[in-house]
Design an enzyme around this catalytic site. Structure first.
Site, PDB file in Angstrom:
ATOM      1  N   LYS A   1      14.992   0.204   5.510  1.00  0.00           N
ATOM      2  CA  LYS A   1      14.457   0.692   3.891  1.00  0.00           C
ATOM      3  C   LYS A   1      14.790   2.205   3.964  1.00  0.00           C
ATOM      4  O   LYS A   1      15.143   2.829   2.831  1.00  0.00           O
ATOM      5  CB  LYS A   1      13.045   0.384   4.019  1.00  0.00           C
ATOM      6  CG  LYS A   1      12.416   0.895   2.836  1.00  0.00           C
ATOM      7  CD  LYS A   1      12.498   0.355   1.584  1.00  0.00           C
ATOM      8  CE  LYS A   1      11.996   1.205   0.553  1.00  0.00           C
ATOM      9  NZ  LYS A   1      12.177   1.035  -0.789  1.00  0.00           N
TER      10      LYS A   1
ATOM     11  N   THR B   1       6.152   0.752   2.176  1.00  0.00           N
ATOM     12  CA  THR B   1       7.184   1.692   3.062  1.00  0.00           C
ATOM     13  C   THR B   1       6.579   2.530   3.977  1.00  0.00           C
ATOM     14  O   THR B   1       5.675   3.268   3.300  1.00  0.00           O
ATOM     15  CB  THR B   1       8.104   2.335   2.246  1.00  0.00           C
ATOM     16  OG1 THR B   1       8.620   1.403   1.192  1.00  0.00           O
ATOM     17  CG2 THR B   1       9.303   2.978   2.967  1.00  0.00           C
TER      18      THR B   1
ATOM     19  N   LYS C   1       7.695  10.941   0.287  1.00  0.00           N
ATOM     20  CA  LYS C   1       7.278  10.446   1.662  1.00  0.00           C
ATOM     21  C   LYS C   1       8.185   9.710   2.311  1.00  0.00           C
ATOM     22  O   LYS C   1       8.574   9.817   3.643  1.00  0.00           O
ATOM     23  CB  LYS C   1       6.113   9.339   1.225  1.00  0.00           C
ATOM     24  CG  LYS C   1       5.599   8.723   2.381  1.00  0.00           C
ATOM     25  CD  LYS C   1       4.958   7.202   1.959  1.00  0.00           C
ATOM     26  CE  LYS C   1       5.930   6.206   1.483  1.00  0.00           C
ATOM     27  NZ  LYS C   1       5.344   4.921   1.290  1.00  0.00           N
TER      28      LYS C   1
ATOM     29  N   LEU D   1       0.708  -1.180   0.054  1.00  0.00           N
ATOM     30  CA  LEU D   1      -0.228   0.249  -0.105  1.00  0.00           C
ATOM     31  C   LEU D   1       0.644   1.035   0.169  1.00  0.00           C
ATOM     32  O   LEU D   1       1.885   1.079   0.142  1.00  0.00           O
ATOM     33  CB  LEU D   1      -1.033   0.090   1.116  1.00  0.00           C
ATOM     34  CG  LEU D   1      -1.787  -1.367   1.222  1.00  0.00           C
ATOM     35  CD1 LEU D   1      -2.419  -1.532   2.682  1.00  0.00           C
ATOM     36  CD2 LEU D   1      -2.951  -0.886   0.377  1.00  0.00           C
ATOM     37  N   PRO D   2       0.087   2.397  -0.483  1.00  0.00           N
ATOM     38  CA  PRO D   2       1.099   3.628  -0.531  1.00  0.00           C
ATOM     39  C   PRO D   2       1.804   3.921   0.882  1.00  0.00           C
ATOM     40  O   PRO D   2       3.156   4.370   0.666  1.00  0.00           O
ATOM     41  CB  PRO D   2       0.049   4.618  -0.936  1.00  0.00           C
ATOM     42  CG  PRO D   2      -1.013   3.934  -1.517  1.00  0.00           C
ATOM     43  CD  PRO D   2      -1.177   2.276  -0.951  1.00  0.00           C
TER      44      PRO D   2
HETATM   45  P1  NAD Z   1       1.015   2.668  -6.232  1.00  0.00           P
HETATM   46  O1  NAD Z   1       0.337   3.871  -5.744  1.00  0.00           O
HETATM   47  O2  NAD Z   1       1.275   2.519  -7.587  1.00  0.00           O
HETATM   48  O3  NAD Z   1       0.232   1.509  -5.677  1.00  0.00           O
HETATM   49  C1  NAD Z   1      -0.738   1.318  -4.433  1.00  0.00           C
HETATM   50  C2  NAD Z   1      -1.991   0.637  -4.688  1.00  0.00           C
HETATM   51  O4  NAD Z   1      -2.714   0.566  -3.285  1.00  0.00           O
HETATM   52  C3  NAD Z   1      -2.861   1.362  -5.599  1.00  0.00           C
HETATM   53  O5  NAD Z   1      -3.147   0.418  -6.721  1.00  0.00           O
HETATM   54  C4  NAD Z   1      -3.984   1.697  -4.902  1.00  0.00           C
HETATM   55  O6  NAD Z   1      -5.254   1.843  -5.370  1.00  0.00           O
HETATM   56  C5  NAD Z   1      -4.094   0.552  -3.551  1.00  0.00           C
HETATM   57  N1  NAD Z   1      -4.462   1.213  -2.282  1.00  0.00           N
HETATM   58  C6  NAD Z   1      -4.449   2.243  -1.649  1.00  0.00           C
HETATM   59  N2  NAD Z   1      -5.263   2.566  -0.490  1.00  0.00           N
HETATM   60  C7  NAD Z   1      -5.708   0.930  -0.484  1.00  0.00           C
HETATM   61  C8  NAD Z   1      -6.790   0.518   0.247  1.00  0.00           C
HETATM   62  N3  NAD Z   1      -7.027   1.073   1.313  1.00  0.00           N
HETATM   63  N4  NAD Z   1      -7.153  -0.936   0.142  1.00  0.00           N
HETATM   64  C9  NAD Z   1      -6.591  -1.326  -1.123  1.00  0.00           C
HETATM   65  N5  NAD Z   1      -5.676  -0.880  -1.820  1.00  0.00           N
HETATM   66  C10 NAD Z   1      -5.441   0.360  -1.772  1.00  0.00           C
HETATM   67  O7  NAD Z   1       2.259   2.611  -5.278  1.00  0.00           O
HETATM   68  P2  NAD Z   1       3.574   1.350  -5.469  1.00  0.00           P
HETATM   69  O8  NAD Z   1       4.616   2.235  -6.276  1.00  0.00           O
HETATM   70  O9  NAD Z   1       3.010   0.093  -5.639  1.00  0.00           O
HETATM   71  O10 NAD Z   1       4.064   1.699  -4.111  1.00  0.00           O
HETATM   72  C11 NAD Z   1       3.610   0.935  -3.058  1.00  0.00           C
HETATM   73  C12 NAD Z   1       4.497   0.901  -1.797  1.00  0.00           C
HETATM   74  O11 NAD Z   1       5.822   0.556  -2.216  1.00  0.00           O
HETATM   75  C13 NAD Z   1       4.703   2.375  -1.320  1.00  0.00           C
HETATM   76  O12 NAD Z   1       4.843   2.169   0.049  1.00  0.00           O
HETATM   77  C14 NAD Z   1       6.079   2.710  -1.714  1.00  0.00           C
HETATM   78  O13 NAD Z   1       6.946   3.450  -1.200  1.00  0.00           O
HETATM   79  C15 NAD Z   1       6.952   1.279  -1.910  1.00  0.00           C
HETATM   80  N6  NAD Z   1       7.779   0.932  -2.782  1.00  0.00           N
HETATM   81  C16 NAD Z   1       7.673   1.303  -4.268  1.00  0.00           C
HETATM   82  C17 NAD Z   1       8.696   1.276  -5.217  1.00  0.00           C
HETATM   83  C18 NAD Z   1       8.351   1.691  -6.528  1.00  0.00           C
HETATM   84  O14 NAD Z   1       9.368   1.699  -7.412  1.00  0.00           O
HETATM   85  N7  NAD Z   1       7.041   2.145  -6.831  1.00  0.00           N
HETATM   86  C19 NAD Z   1       9.925   0.807  -4.688  1.00  0.00           C
HETATM   87  C20 NAD Z   1      10.258   0.258  -3.372  1.00  0.00           C
HETATM   88  C21 NAD Z   1       9.035   0.319  -2.516  1.00  0.00           C
END
Ligand code: NAD
Length: 324
Positions: free
Chosen positions: A198, A123, A273, A89-90
């Site tokens: 992290k 994260t 963030k 999740l975000p």
């Molecule tokens: P993203 O915004 O693409 O995906 C998040 C998903 O969660 C979305 O599809 C959203 O609809 C869903 N969501 C939000 N609230 C929700 C809820 N209450 N119930 C169900 N679904 C819900 O984000 P991302 O890039 O996939 O990143 C996710 C996590 O991973 C974050 O914490 C980010 O910091 C971490 N991260 C991302 C990356 C990257 O390269 N994108 C790398 C390492 C870590």
């Protein structure tokens, strides 16, 4: 007996048989199917796991349905037949709302049978991870904070690095599942330790990306070709991960967000963030992070208008033409 009790009893008996798929693989509920979660879930499906998935966005779940997952209409129904729950999740507020609910006690944790393993790969602040872990522990649920490094490329390739906090026993249970989605699986320590490691990594990444963009811009403004300069730095002491696999200047590398209009990847608002989390941790523990503070300042300014673009778009802070 209420619906919830009936469901719990069903889940307890499911727990005894472990899975529906005639293998020793547990059934998995996967919550959060964004840039990272979707390819991670797809890799679990390819490895033969049975998945029930939930996301707020219908578009996100559709992709997983095509890949063979069953679609649930709530976290609770996704987990109704699962021994393992994974979330991607975000931010902390989303993790809090899914697991603890609006009043802290009416979230998914309260619905899970004892012995369920919960792996949160979002994260978030270490303090938030510890809060959820404590609530889980009171309910007999094992919780691991397991944030990842490696970006969307690593999520697609199944080569992520998992940085895990929690008990040794829960870590051992999670390891074979994490190994499907990642190549390097680290046990960093107790609850919250995964998140601390992290954010240290991501603070450094923010500094490196901002610094790499700044160096390339200096070269380009002084007449150098960005690819030639990048190749030189790649073979010199300025070499770093962003130059190797994630160059922020368009068309220097193929198949990276900068060569695709800064779409996909890791959004600037998520980098901001993570930097904010690092700054908060530094403040709480009275540790000085002057370089981290500067990177945070740059990403805050940049993310105001470019929050949804990949974090390598910090290049535009110096050279707006890269966005066109
Ligand atoms: P993203 O915004 O693409 O995906 C998040 C998903 O969660 C979305 O599809 C959203 O609809 C869903 N969501 C939000 N609230 C929700 C809820 N209450 N119930 C169900 N679904 C819900 O984000 P991302 O890039 O996939 O990143 C996710 C996590 O991973 C974050 O914490 C980010 O910091 C971490 N991260 C991302 C990356 C990257 O390269 N994108 C790398 C390492 C870590």
């Amino acid at each position: 007996m209420g619906t919830k009790d009936t469901e719990l009893n069903n889940k307890e008996s499911n727990n005894a048989t472990m899975s529906d798929n005639n293998t020793d693989k547990p059934n998995i509920a996967f919550i959060g199917l964004g840039n990272m979660g979707a390819p991670m879930a797809e890799n679990l499906l390819k490895a033969g796991y049975t998945l029930s998935v939930y996301d707020l966005s219908a578009d996100a779940t559709q992709r997983l349905e095509q890949a063979g997952a069953s679609i649930a209409d709530s976290p609770k129904s996704a987990a109704s037949n699962a021994q393992v729950v994974i979330s991607m999740l975000p931010a902390g507020k989303h993790v809090h709302s899914v697991y603890l609910g609006e009043d802290g006690t009416n979230g998914l944790l309260a619905e899970l049978p004892k012995g369920t393993l919960v792996i949160d790969s979002s994260t978030i602040a270490a303090a938030d991870a510890r809060l959820v872990a404590e609530a889980a522990s009171k309910l007999g649920v094992d919780f691991l904070d397991a944030p990842v490094s490696g970006g969307t490329g690593g999520a697609i390739a199944g080569s992520l690095t998992f940085i895990v906090g929690g008990s040794v026993e829960a870590f051992a249970k999670a390891e074979p599942i994490l190994a499907v989605m990642g190549k390097n699986i680290f046990h960093a320590g107790e609850h919250g330790a995964g998140q601390v490691a992290k954010i240290c990594n991501n603070m450094l990444l923010g500094i490196l990306m901002a610094g790499t963009a700044e160096a390339i811009n200096l070269g380009v403004k002084n007449g150098l070709d960005p690819k030639v300069l990048s190749d030189i730095m790649l073979q010199s002491s300025g070499r770093n991960w962003t130059l190797e696999v994630y160059n922020p200047y368009p068309k220097v590398l193929e198949n990276v967000p900068s060569s695709n209009g800064y779409k996909g990847g890791f959004m600037s608002k998520l980098m901001q963030k993570d930097l904010d989390l690092a700054m908060q941790t530094a403040k709480d523990t009275e540790v000085e992070t002057p370089m981290g503070a500067k990177a945070t300042e740059l990403y805050e300014a940049h993310a105001r208008d470019n929050g949804d673009r990949d974090f390598s778009s910090i290049m535009a802070y110096h050279d707006h033409s890269v966005l066109s």
